[in-house]
Design an enzyme around this catalytic site. Structure first.
Site, PDB file in Angstrom:
ATOM      1  N   CYS A  28       0.835  -1.203   0.000  1.00  0.00           N
ATOM      2  CA  CYS A  28       0.000   0.000   0.000  1.00  0.00           C
ATOM      3  C   CYS A  28       0.876   1.263   0.000  1.00  0.00           C
ATOM      4  O   CYS A  28       1.706   1.432   0.903  1.00  0.00           O
ATOM      5  CB  CYS A  28      -0.918   0.001   1.224  1.00  0.00           C
ATOM      6  N   LYS A  55     -11.025  -7.939   6.071  1.00  0.00           N
ATOM      7  CA  LYS A  55     -10.493  -7.288   7.272  1.00  0.00           C
ATOM      8  C   LYS A  55     -11.008  -7.962   8.547  1.00  0.00           C
ATOM      9  O   LYS A  55     -12.180  -8.310   8.646  1.00  0.00           O
ATOM     10  CB  LYS A  55     -10.890  -5.813   7.287  1.00  0.00           C
ATOM     11  N   VAL A  68      -5.713   1.548   5.759  1.00  0.00           N
ATOM     12  CA  VAL A  68      -4.367   1.587   6.325  1.00  0.00           C
ATOM     13  C   VAL A  68      -3.634   2.750   5.687  1.00  0.00           C
ATOM     14  O   VAL A  68      -3.951   3.148   4.567  1.00  0.00           O
ATOM     15  CB  VAL A  68      -3.601   0.266   6.075  1.00  0.00           C
ATOM     16  N   SER A  81      -2.800   8.595   6.284  1.00  0.00           N
ATOM     17  CA  SER A  81      -1.346   8.598   6.117  1.00  0.00           C
ATOM     18  C   SER A  81      -0.719   9.950   6.421  1.00  0.00           C
ATOM     19  O   SER A  81       0.354  10.023   7.036  1.00  0.00           O
ATOM     20  CB  SER A  81      -0.971   8.159   4.699  1.00  0.00           C
TER      21      SER A  81
END
Length: 245
Positions: A28, A55, A68, A81
């Site tokens: 990712c 998940k 994520v 992020s």
């Protein structure tokens, strides 16, 4: 702790007091951002990888969005992020990445927002099946790269957007750039390659970035990304690709 992705029905790996944890996915780009910052600042951390197609319920309890990265330390959880990267920089103050000048920080935020255009056209190109549409998407992506070429050249301070040293934007932009070469390979399109003559400042930036220890400690080579993206495009991504444990 395993590197393999935790999936639906898995048991929650208990946290440890005062130990920073990142919930991640190995391929990712957004998780890659946070791992770059962690490595740049030499922050001790542990990784729990998540299967984004299946998940675990316990992860959705931690982060209801199911995305994520997410950072967790004791009762603190930070998702997104950019928020995670900025929090790390504010809390762990060694090797600061964010500019101290408010105006410069605002300019970097503009550069950051523009990444969505670059990465969006890259993904469109990657998913293209029509040659004409593919070429249009490649040209659009190159147009966005030209934007960064001009902005970096205008700064004229060094190989990085941060000057002689990388700043937060350098690390937040890199994961998308690292994945870009898969386009030329997967689409067998030489036009997707970055011409150093047309993008000299950007090319110099790429070479300087590749020498950073934090980059060498994270990410994958182009062939590995190609292998992952082949499954991703078929909606059967292998989150445990190359893992033997």
């Amino acid at each position: 702790m395993t590197q393999k992705a935790y999936t639906q029905g898995s048991t929650f790996p208990p946290t440890k007091p005062d130990v920073l944890r990142i919930y991640s996915m190995r391929f990712c780009p957004y998780s890659h951002r946070a791992r770059l910052v962690l490595n740049h600042k030499k922050i001790p951390f542990e990784v729990v990888n998540i299967n984004l197609k299946s998940k675990p319920d316990w992860y959705l309890a931690i982060n209801p969005l199911g995305t994520v990265p997410a950072l967790q330390i004791d009762d603190k959880v930070i998702t997104d992020s950019v928020a995670a990267a900025e929090w790390l920089d504010d809390v762990y103050t060694e090797s600061r990445l964010q500019p101290s000048d408010p105006y410069r920080r605002a300019l970097d935020r503009v550069l950051l927002e523009y990444i969505s255009k670059f990465y969006g056209s890259f993904r469109d190109a990657l998913k293209s099946t029509d040659p004409t549409t593919l070429q249009t998407n490649i040209e659009e992506t190159k147009k966005h790269l030209q934007f960064y070429e001009e902005k970096l050249k205008a700064r004229g301070e060094g190989p990085f957007f941060g000057g002689s040293k990388p700043c937060m934007f350098d690390l937040l932009f890199w994961p998308m750039v690292e994945r870009f070469p898969v386009l030329a390979v997967m689409k067998e399109s030489p036009t997707a390659n970055i011409d150093a003559d047309k993008f000299p400042t950007f090319t110099a930036w790429v070479q300087a970035m590749k020498e950073l220890p934090e980059l060498k400690a994270t990410g994958f080579d182009t062939d590995s990304y190609v292998a992952f993206f082949r499954g991703y495009l078929k909606e059967t991504p292998d989150y445990n690709l190359f893992l033997k444990e």
